[in-house]
Write a protein that holds these residues in place. Sequence first.
Motif, PDB file in Angstrom:
ATOM      1  N   ARG A 172     -11.794   7.334  -1.165  1.00  0.00           N
ATOM      2  CA  ARG A 172     -11.219   6.162  -0.506  1.00  0.00           C
ATOM      3  C   ARG A 172     -10.807   5.114  -1.541  1.00  0.00           C
ATOM      4  NH1 ARG A 172     -15.141   4.096   3.665  1.00  0.00           N
ATOM      5  NH2 ARG A 172     -14.128   5.594   5.039  1.00  0.00           N
TER       6      ARG A 172
ATOM      7  N   ASP B 192      -2.703   2.730  -4.102  1.00  0.00           N
ATOM      8  CA  ASP B 192      -1.805   2.408  -2.989  1.00  0.00           C
ATOM      9  C   ASP B 192      -1.049   3.647  -2.508  1.00  0.00           C
ATOM     10  OD1 ASP B 192      -0.637   0.766  -1.116  1.00  0.00           O
ATOM     11  OD2 ASP B 192       1.027   0.186  -2.420  1.00  0.00           O
TER      12      ASP B 192
ATOM     13  N   GLU C 259       0.547   5.974  -0.123  1.00  0.00           N
ATOM     14  CA  GLU C 259       1.112   5.767   1.206  1.00  0.00           C
ATOM     15  C   GLU C 259       1.544   7.058   1.882  1.00  0.00           C
ATOM     16  OE1 GLU C 259       4.237   2.956   0.774  1.00  0.00           O
ATOM     17  OE2 GLU C 259       2.877   1.257   0.526  1.00  0.00           O
TER      18      GLU C 259
ATOM     19  N   THR D 192      -7.560   6.151  -3.230  1.00  0.00           N
ATOM     20  CA  THR D 192      -6.428   5.978  -2.321  1.00  0.00           C
ATOM     21  C   THR D 192      -5.991   4.513  -2.275  1.00  0.00           C
ATOM     22  OG1 THR D 192      -7.151   7.843  -0.961  1.00  0.00           O
ATOM     23  CG2 THR D 192      -5.641   6.271   0.062  1.00  0.00           C
ATOM     24  N   GLN D 193      -6.971   3.615  -2.252  1.00  0.00           N
ATOM     25  CA  GLN D 193      -6.663   2.189  -2.189  1.00  0.00           C
ATOM     26  C   GLN D 193      -6.189   1.659  -3.539  1.00  0.00           C
ATOM     27  OE1 GLN D 193     -10.362   0.578  -0.722  1.00  0.00           O
ATOM     28  NE2 GLN D 193      -9.907   1.114   1.415  1.00  0.00           N
ATOM     29  N   LYS D 194      -6.843   2.093  -4.620  1.00  0.00           N
ATOM     30  CA  LYS D 194      -6.498   1.591  -5.944  1.00  0.00           C
ATOM     31  C   LYS D 194      -5.049   1.894  -6.305  1.00  0.00           C
ATOM     32  CE  LYS D 194      -7.698   2.019 -10.871  1.00  0.00           C
ATOM     33  NZ  LYS D 194      -7.833   0.576 -11.122  1.00  0.00           N
TER      34      LYS D 194
END
Length: 441
Positions: free
Chosen positions: A151, A158, A160, A154-156
Amino acid sequence: MDETIIEENKDKIINNTEEDEEAEIDNSFVPVYHSFPVKDEDSHQVVSAGDYRSILASKDGDFLLSSTGAQVKVSDLESKVVGLYFSANWYPPCTKFTDLLINVYEQLKDHSDPGFEIVFVSSDEDLDAFNTYKSSMPWLAIPFSDLETRRALTQKFDVEGIPCLIILQPNNDAAVISDGVELVYRYGVQAFPFTKERLEELKEKEKEKHDNQTLSNLLTRDGRDYLLGHPGPKQVPVASLMGKTIGLYFSAQWCIPAFKFTPRLMSVYQKIKQQLEGKEDEDFEIVFVSSDRNQVQFMTYFETMPWLAVQYDDPTIKNLAKYFDIRGIPSLVVLGPDGKTVTKQGRSLINLYKENAYPFTKTRVGILEKQMDEVAKGLPKTEHHPGHRHELTLVPEGHGGGAFICCDCDEQGYGWAYQCLECGYEVHPKCMKPVARSPDS
């Protein structure tokens, strides 16, 4: 199971896929498409990296999993170029890209300096799916149980959409590239080591090749200087096309979107030819570039067409698809009388303007766009379409318009569109039909 990551990725992928009504070409033949947003050719999105251990190790351990399940220390990645591969086995474009990436990886794994490694970041639905998919991969993986790291990555970065390949450099101070999928499709092993200098070098070579582009070097090869024509098929010299506007039509009999577009293109082709009758210094021709799966399919399809074709299974077909970066079919690339590329958006222009699009130049398209702008001034600002329950709003390119797939005729378009601002449903203005409204509505 990380249901949040899975569902978010599925939503994004579904939204992207609904806008891409093109048939995929078999990846063993030519790269297809990816769902990661396409970026400007002159730039690559960059993010800061940090050392590998800080982003790949977790509180439960500083190891990754090999394809056999063995633990591999994150520290083993030091001094290597690392690709973070966000993917899932439930999404076909991922499995297709994985096959291509395996080929690139195996060529680089033991024969590159600095070294190269890939780390799989899974969006699979459960552990069994993860294990099955991972077993087909020769590289490393974040443990499926390490939800926190997956997770965080995925966030670090970005992420999409998937497939997505993030390239990290061993130099902690170096920016990293987030469009690795694009680069692998475009350059293959030649992209390594994915540095700014290497990518600029490749881009310059690509520009030089396009600057020197001629009809002859596109359509001929050693031992063949002709195309197929009718009847017969007969041989038509490529030299006879010099000075003409040429459409390269990438298509296949099995392609469902082409089932609608090919008859439309035939009609437009005949009308353009009629318009040019008597003009000795101007002509138009189309060359079919086949993605059919066998000779019989090719001949059956080609016999319905009034134009020329590259013969089935000729290496030129693969070269053209790669050269023009064809990700899906049908696609129409237009070349000018000098053999240079006029546009790769021929399909959209045919759908929008039909025979009026000829000769497909920027000047001609600019005139047609101004005409469309004038027409749009007289259109209702909002309308209802029988295929959708919400009100649609007329929007121009740059304000929600732009490239889209018409939900009425299933064909490409761009510029003005009637769009549902709630859910993205879009329709060509020409495809709007009157809706009988009740007195109370």
